[in-house]
Design an enzyme around this catalytic site. Structure first.
Site, PDB file in Angstrom:
ATOM      1  N   HIS A  47      35.861  28.654  36.653  1.00  0.00           N
ATOM      2  CA  HIS A  47      34.527  28.819  37.230  1.00  0.00           C
ATOM      3  C   HIS A  47      33.514  28.290  36.221  1.00  0.00           C
ATOM      4  O   HIS A  47      33.789  28.219  35.015  1.00  0.00           O
ATOM      5  CB  HIS A  47      34.239  30.287  37.522  1.00  0.00           C
ATOM      6  CG  HIS A  47      35.041  30.844  38.646  1.00  0.00           C
ATOM      7  ND1 HIS A  47      34.715  32.032  39.267  1.00  0.00           N
ATOM      8  CD2 HIS A  47      36.150  30.396  39.280  1.00  0.00           C
ATOM      9  CE1 HIS A  47      35.578  32.282  40.227  1.00  0.00           C
ATOM     10  NE2 HIS A  47      36.474  31.303  40.242  1.00  0.00           N
ATOM     11  N   GLU A  49      30.929  29.569  34.840  1.00  0.00           N
ATOM     12  CA  GLU A  49      30.647  30.499  33.744  1.00  0.00           C
ATOM     13  C   GLU A  49      31.760  30.473  32.706  1.00  0.00           C
ATOM     14  O   GLU A  49      31.507  30.466  31.495  1.00  0.00           O
ATOM     15  CB  GLU A  49      30.524  31.943  34.273  1.00  0.00           C
ATOM     16  CG  GLU A  49      29.477  32.133  35.331  1.00  0.00           C
ATOM     17  CD  GLU A  49      29.999  32.017  36.754  1.00  0.00           C
ATOM     18  OE1 GLU A  49      29.526  32.786  37.606  1.00  0.00           O
ATOM     19  OE2 GLU A  49      30.868  31.159  37.022  1.00  0.00           O
ATOM     20  N   CYS A  77      31.094  36.328  39.910  1.00  0.00           N
ATOM     21  CA  CYS A  77      32.142  37.129  40.544  1.00  0.00           C
ATOM     22  C   CYS A  77      32.640  38.195  39.561  1.00  0.00           C
ATOM     23  O   CYS A  77      32.191  38.281  38.415  1.00  0.00           O
ATOM     24  CB  CYS A  77      33.293  36.216  40.967  1.00  0.00           C
ATOM     25  SG  CYS A  77      34.227  35.535  39.571  1.00  0.00           S
ATOM     26  N   CYS A  80      34.188  36.621  36.272  1.00  0.00           N
ATOM     27  CA  CYS A  80      33.204  36.089  35.338  1.00  0.00           C
ATOM     28  C   CYS A  80      32.321  37.177  34.743  1.00  0.00           C
ATOM     29  O   CYS A  80      31.963  37.124  33.563  1.00  0.00           O
ATOM     30  CB  CYS A  80      32.381  35.004  36.016  1.00  0.00           C
ATOM     31  SG  CYS A  80      33.370  33.547  36.429  1.00  0.00           S
TER      32      CYS A  80
END
Length: 154
Positions: A47, A49, A77, A80
């Site tokens: 992701h 992040e 999410c 993360c």
């Protein structure tokens, strides 16, 4: 957040959901950038992040990132947000809220859980309309491509 938006556009160009992230220090210097790369890298943890925080950790030679800020175009999410708690990020600024999977108040409130030994400061809604518009445009484009029977959704 404008740098995170540029990273989100890069993700779109790669055929990824357009989410971008940037890690900065207290003086605003960029220490890490990232965009979604789960499809292109065949990595479910890639992701935006995660990519940005990994880059910042490598740069500062530490897995703990106290005093740093993370800017991301979409509410993080669970994975993360957990990473931010464990890495000791001080501030999280995000653009668009995510009522389906967001873990900073959208769907879950992991960042505010009092059982953690670290609490980050969270501010949502930063350039929210621009971040949301990019996501809406991407998914509209993807739906149009699917209707046309495109084999590649990039």
């Amino acid at each position: 957040m404008t740098v995170a938006l540029a990273q989100a556009r890069l993700a779109w160009d790669l055929g990824e959901v357009p989410v971008g992230a940037v890690v900065t220090d207290g003086q605003g210097r960029i220490l890490g950038v990232g965009c979604n790369r789960v499809i292109s890298s065949h990595d479910p943890s890639a992701h935006a992040e995660m990519v940005a925080l990994r880059a910042a950790g490598r740069l500062v030679h530490n897995y703990r990132l106290p005093g740093l800020s993370l800017y991301v175009t979409l509410e993080p999410c669970l994975m993360c947000t957990g990473l931010m708690v464990h890495s000791r990020i001080e501030y999280l600024y995000y653009g668009a809220s995510d009522p389906k999977t967001g873990a900073c108040g959208g769907c879950f409130a992991l960042a505010d859980d009092p059982r953690h030994n670290h609490h980050l400061k969270v501010q949502g809604g930063v350039l929210a309309e621009q971040c949301s518009a990019l996501l809406r445009a991407f998914f509209k484009y993807r739906r149009e491509q699917q209707r046309q029977g495109a084999t590649s959704l990039v």
